[in-house]
Design an enzyme around this catalytic site. Structure first.
Site, mmCIF file in Angstrom:
data_model
loop_
_atom_site.group_PDB
_atom_site.id
_atom_site.type_symbol
_atom_site.label_atom_id
_atom_site.label_comp_id
_atom_site.label_asym_id
_atom_site.label_seq_id
_atom_site.Cartn_x
_atom_site.Cartn_y
_atom_site.Cartn_z
ATOM 1 N N ILE A 157 2.592 6.967 0.337
ATOM 2 C CA ILE A 157 1.518 6.096 0.792
ATOM 3 C C ILE A 157 0.356 6.112 -0.198
ATOM 4 C CG2 ILE A 157 2.194 6.374 3.205
ATOM 5 C CD1 ILE A 157 -0.293 8.123 3.598
ATOM 6 N N CYS A 158 -0.325 4.993 -0.292
ATOM 7 C CA CYS A 158 -1.455 4.848 -1.216
ATOM 8 C C CYS A 158 -2.707 5.477 -0.616
ATOM 9 C CB CYS A 158 -1.696 3.371 -1.515
ATOM 10 S SG CYS A 158 -3.104 3.091 -2.593
ATOM 11 N N LEU A 159 -3.202 6.521 -1.255
ATOM 12 C CA LEU A 159 -4.413 7.196 -0.803
ATOM 13 C C LEU A 159 -5.466 7.263 -1.901
ATOM 14 C CD1 LEU A 159 -2.809 10.208 1.092
ATOM 15 C CD2 LEU A 159 -3.826 8.174 2.084
ATOM 16 N N LYS A 184 0.832 -1.200 0.000
ATOM 17 C CA LYS A 184 0.000 0.000 0.000
ATOM 18 C C LYS A 184 0.867 1.250 0.000
ATOM 19 C CE LYS A 184 -3.897 -2.317 1.999
ATOM 20 N NZ LYS A 184 -4.767 -2.461 3.128
#
Length: 184
Positions: free
Chosen positions: A118-120, A111
């Site tokens: 970071i994966c948002l 992620k």
């Protein structure tokens, strides 16, 4: 705000909304937006401290306010895990949310994108787009980074991908102690 727990709604409700639609290339309007960002960050930090939920320190790394650096932490099993935090303000800000980076976690979870971003995309980006320009950096930390840390850090710790600083120092301390015992 439907689907959020009462605590999140309460905290988000106390973060001031921003009104200036300006990005880093906009001169005076950007300086006004930056003042609003600081007010929101100060309010969010104050709310967190009042609720004994202090979990980050952040400041602009340059006078233009286009680069931000700091530290964030998450407490898991009564141990505090700290991570350097950084991001750049995108040229298209506030239409585009900043990409929050935790460089020390780069490559430790799926992620995350290259460089420790970071994966948002799935959960936060649509919320940001819907609330542009009212959301700012404090909202990105509250609704983006905080839930990401809560979801990922326990998994990273439990899988051994992230070690507490005391556990990392322990083998070196034990080797030093056994070396000094052998010398006696």
């Amino acid at each position: 705000m439907e689907g959020w727990d009462k605590g999140t709604k309460s905290v988000v409700g106390e973060i001031p909304l921003l009104s200036t639609r300006a990005g880093p290339r906009d001169g005076d309007p950007w300086r006004q937006r930056l003042k609003e960002e600081y007010r929101a960050l100060i309010a969010y930090t104050s709310v967190n401290k009042a609720k004994d939920n202090d979990w980050f320190r952040i400041s602009a790394a340059n006078p233009e306010g286009t680069r931000w650096e700091g530290t964030c932490w998450y407490v898991h099993n009564l141990r505090r895990y700290e991570f350097p935090l950084q991001f750049d303000i995108p040229v298209a800000y506030p239409q585009v949310a900043p990409e929050i980076e935790l460089p020390t976690l780069d490559g430790k979870t799926h992620k995350m994108y290259r460089g420790g971003k970071i994966c948002l995309t799935v959960h936060f980006k649509p919320l940001w787009a819907k609330n542009c320009p009212r959301f700012g950096l404090a909202h990105a930390l509250c609704l983006g980074l905080a839930p990401w840390l809560a979801a990922e850090v326990p998994i990273l710790v439990d899988s051994g991908m992230v070690k507490h600083k005391d556990d990392e120092a322990a083998p070196a301390d034990a080797a030093a102690a056994s070396g000094s015992a052998a010398a006696s």
